[in-house]
Enzyme design. Structure first.
Site, PDB file in Angstrom:
ATOM      1  N   GLU A  98      72.422  10.420  42.228  1.00  0.00           N
ATOM      2  CA  GLU A  98      71.196  10.685  42.974  1.00  0.00           C
ATOM      3  C   GLU A  98      70.012   9.925  42.404  1.00  0.00           C
ATOM      4  O   GLU A  98      69.971   9.590  41.210  1.00  0.00           O
ATOM      5  CB  GLU A  98      70.916  12.183  43.049  1.00  0.00           C
ATOM      6  CG  GLU A  98      70.774  12.889  41.718  1.00  0.00           C
ATOM      7  CD  GLU A  98      70.567  14.399  41.898  1.00  0.00           C
ATOM      8  OE1 GLU A  98      71.579  15.112  42.058  1.00  0.00           O
ATOM      9  OE2 GLU A  98      69.416  14.842  41.869  1.00  0.00           O
ATOM     10  N   CYS A 111      63.030   7.017  40.691  1.00  0.00           N
ATOM     11  CA  CYS A 111      63.692   7.564  39.501  1.00  0.00           C
ATOM     12  C   CYS A 111      65.190   7.340  39.694  1.00  0.00           C
ATOM     13  O   CYS A 111      65.775   7.817  40.660  1.00  0.00           O
ATOM     14  CB  CYS A 111      63.373   9.052  39.394  1.00  0.00           C
ATOM     15  SG  CYS A 111      64.290   9.878  38.079  1.00  0.00           S
ATOM     16  N   CYS A 118      76.749  13.100  32.376  1.00  0.00           N
ATOM     17  CA  CYS A 118      76.102  12.858  31.082  1.00  0.00           C
ATOM     18  C   CYS A 118      76.865  13.648  30.032  1.00  0.00           C
ATOM     19  O   CYS A 118      77.407  14.711  30.313  1.00  0.00           O
ATOM     20  CB  CYS A 118      74.651  13.345  31.152  1.00  0.00           C
ATOM     21  SG  CYS A 118      73.718  13.089  29.627  1.00  0.00           S
ATOM     22  N   CYS A 122      72.342  18.749  26.934  1.00  0.00           N
ATOM     23  CA  CYS A 122      71.084  19.511  26.834  1.00  0.00           C
ATOM     24  C   CYS A 122      71.240  20.814  27.621  1.00  0.00           C
ATOM     25  O   CYS A 122      71.725  20.821  28.748  1.00  0.00           O
ATOM     26  CB  CYS A 122      69.907  18.689  27.370  1.00  0.00           C
ATOM     27  SG  CYS A 122      69.632  17.184  26.422  1.00  0.00           S
ATOM     28  N   CYS A 125      69.760  21.368  31.325  1.00  0.00           N
ATOM     29  CA  CYS A 125      69.897  20.258  32.280  1.00  0.00           C
ATOM     30  C   CYS A 125      71.176  20.372  33.101  1.00  0.00           C
ATOM     31  O   CYS A 125      72.266  20.561  32.552  1.00  0.00           O
ATOM     32  CB  CYS A 125      69.875  18.938  31.515  1.00  0.00           C
ATOM     33  SG  CYS A 125      70.018  17.505  32.587  1.00  0.00           S
ATOM     34  N   CYS A 339      67.015  18.229  38.182  1.00  0.00           N
ATOM     35  CA  CYS A 339      67.700  16.971  37.993  1.00  0.00           C
ATOM     36  C   CYS A 339      69.230  17.165  38.031  1.00  0.00           C
ATOM     37  O   CYS A 339      69.776  17.965  37.284  1.00  0.00           O
ATOM     38  CB  CYS A 339      67.290  16.521  36.596  1.00  0.00           C
ATOM     39  SG  CYS A 339      67.653  14.871  36.207  1.00  0.00           S
TER      40      CYS A 339
HETATM   41  N1  SAH Z   1      68.831  11.523  29.266  1.00  0.00           N
HETATM   42  C1  SAH Z   1      67.468  11.154  29.362  1.00  0.00           C
HETATM   43  C2  SAH Z   1      66.935  11.012  30.779  1.00  0.00           C
HETATM   44  C3  SAH Z   1      67.349  12.010  31.805  1.00  0.00           C
HETATM   45  S1  SAH Z   1      66.536  13.561  31.938  1.00  0.00           S
HETATM   46  C4  SAH Z   1      66.607  12.107  28.555  1.00  0.00           C
HETATM   47  O1  SAH Z   1      67.124  13.053  28.003  1.00  0.00           O
HETATM   48  O2  SAH Z   1      65.416  11.853  28.421  1.00  0.00           O
HETATM   49  C5  SAH Z   1      64.843  13.304  32.281  1.00  0.00           C
HETATM   50  C6  SAH Z   1      63.944  14.382  31.682  1.00  0.00           C
HETATM   51  O3  SAH Z   1      64.087  15.627  32.378  1.00  0.00           O
HETATM   52  C7  SAH Z   1      64.262  14.686  30.229  1.00  0.00           C
HETATM   53  O4  SAH Z   1      63.074  14.873  29.513  1.00  0.00           O
HETATM   54  C8  SAH Z   1      65.038  15.976  30.342  1.00  0.00           C
HETATM   55  O5  SAH Z   1      65.069  16.652  29.127  1.00  0.00           O
HETATM   56  C9  SAH Z   1      64.283  16.668  31.452  1.00  0.00           C
HETATM   57  N2  SAH Z   1      65.009  17.748  32.122  1.00  0.00           N
HETATM   58  C10 SAH Z   1      66.312  17.829  32.432  1.00  0.00           C
HETATM   59  N3  SAH Z   1      66.588  18.989  33.049  1.00  0.00           N
HETATM   60  C11 SAH Z   1      65.434  19.639  33.153  1.00  0.00           C
HETATM   61  C12 SAH Z   1      65.057  20.905  33.695  1.00  0.00           C
HETATM   62  N4  SAH Z   1      65.948  21.704  34.260  1.00  0.00           N
HETATM   63  N5  SAH Z   1      63.752  21.258  33.623  1.00  0.00           N
HETATM   64  C13 SAH Z   1      62.832  20.444  33.048  1.00  0.00           C
HETATM   65  N6  SAH Z   1      63.127  19.258  32.519  1.00  0.00           N
HETATM   66  C14 SAH Z   1      64.407  18.867  32.553  1.00  0.00           C
END
Ligand code: SAH
Length: 353
Positions: A98, A111, A118, A122, A125, A339
């Site tokens: 996406e 974006c 991935c 995290c 996420c 995301c």
């Molecule tokens: N892997 C990379 C880029 C992808 S995520 C990274 O970790 O930076 C892009 C951003 O969105 C990151 O800061 C991630 O921590 C944040 N993110 C992911 N899921 C989220 C959520 N449910 N709520 C808020 N931020 C989120």
């Protein structure tokens, strides 16, 4: 995907230099490479068939030798609030990714995803819940921008690598993509209008610094102590916050580019006054900007957003201490889902069929 496709060279991932060499091997004149490159990366052709100033014989030869990536649009969701669009694309091998298109006063921003899934894990996420499927090719990262440009009919001026995937975990393809996207023979997007976001793979952050590009590096920090960060992000077991801060300082020293810290505010987890104080201490020695993101809750976890008053208080505290910060405006709130959720929903529906 055609089985033979896997053995073929991915032509859209070749730099102009590499394409010139290919044409030499085929016994074609050098300028054919420039023509092909323009068709792929400026005119955004979707097949060799469209390349009408190339001879039929050459087009056939290309068809035989090369794989031409192209994305199929599976779904577009458009926000009624601000026009933001979420795209779900199918890749040549049936995987889906996406991307998001956002309109700002200063231009259109896309974006993109850098991997299918991935493996960083995290906790908050959605993109990582099913693990990593595979890396995206440079062509497949470019294609997300090309497909959206063609669909909207508008030029993209900003690109953020903040969709599904950890870009630094797909470093070589990311670099190739960045060089091609900013190449004057392609879309020629300014390096200054590109942001790459990482959960913090320290050696790769340093390597990127040494490339001396003018892109913005965003670090997903989300916590101010190693202990707290480990609870949210498994990568914190590998690299400490001290190491991260050193890598950020190194990036700034080598590129002169201000670092962005992303800090997703999770209610009761990382949003206290003490967290704000610690964040100030981390940020102060660096030239940085802090992007506060109200966490977007996913149903697989029980994290909740901080209350509005708390978010504001957190921001005020940073600002009082002269830390540059913004609260990320939630674009496309009505179509959103965090995301990676659009892709996840699609995969689940497919499995049910
Ligand atoms: N892997 C990379 C880029 C992808 S995520 C990274 O970790 O930076 C892009 C951003 O969105 C990151 O800061 C991630 O921590 C944040 N993110 C992911 N899921 C989220 C959520 N449910 N709520 C808020 N931020 C989120």
């Amino acid at each position: 995907m055609d089985k033979n496709t896997l053995d073929k060279t991915d032509i859209k991932s070749l730099s102009l230099q590499e394409l010139k060499k290919e044409m030499e091997v085929l016994g074609e004149k050098g300028f054919r490479a420039a023509q092909l490159y323009e068709w792929m990366h400026v005119k955004l052709a979707r097949s060799f068939g469209e390349m009408t100033n190339l001879s039929k014989a050459l087009r056939e030869k290309c068809e035989e030798r090369y794989h031409y990536t192209d994305l199929k649009i599976l779904q577009v969701q458009q926000s009624r609030l601000d026009g933001t669009r979420k795209y779900l694309f199918e890749l040549s091998d049936g995987n889906v990714v996406e991307s998001v298109w956002m309109q700002y006063k200063h231009g259109n921003s896309v974006c993109i995803s850098s991997q299918v899934g991935c493996r960083m894990g995290c906790r908050f996420c959605a993109s990582t819940l099913d693990g990593l499927e595979r890396n995206l090719l440079p062509s497949e990262m470019l294609d997300q921008i090309y497909a959206i440009t063609a669909h909207t009919g508008e030029r993209v001026s900003n690109v953020v690598v903040m969709g599904t995937g950890e870009p630094m975990d797909n470093y070589d393809n990311l670099l190739k993509f960045l060089r091609m996207l900013t190449d004057e023979n392609g879309l020629h997007i300014s390096q200054r209008n590109i942001t790459v976001s990482t959960c913090g793979l320290v050696p790769r952050m340093k390597q990127l610094a040494e490339e001396k590009l003018q892109i913005t590096l965003a670090l997903s920090l989300h916590a101010t102590t190693d202990e707290k960060r480990k609870k949210l992000m498994p990568i914190a077991n590998k690299y400490s916050i001290d190491e991260l801060m050193e890598a950020c300082a190194y990036y700034f020293d080598l590129t002169g580019r201000r670092i962005t810290f992303e800090y997703s505010l999770v209610g009761g987890v990382n949003d206290t006054d003490e967290d704000a104080r610690e964040l100030i201490e981390l940020a102060k020695p660096l030239c940085c900007h802090i992007n506060l993101i109200p966490v977007n809750p996913i149903k697989e976890r029980d994290y909740v957003q901080s209350e509005d008053g708390r978010i504001q208080a957190f921001k005020n505290k940073l600002e009082k201490n002269k830390i540059n910060c913004t609260i990320r405006r939630e674009m496309g709130r009505d179509i959103d889902g965090a995301c990676g959720q659009l892709r996840r929903r699609h995969i689940k529906e497919e499995k049910q069929c």
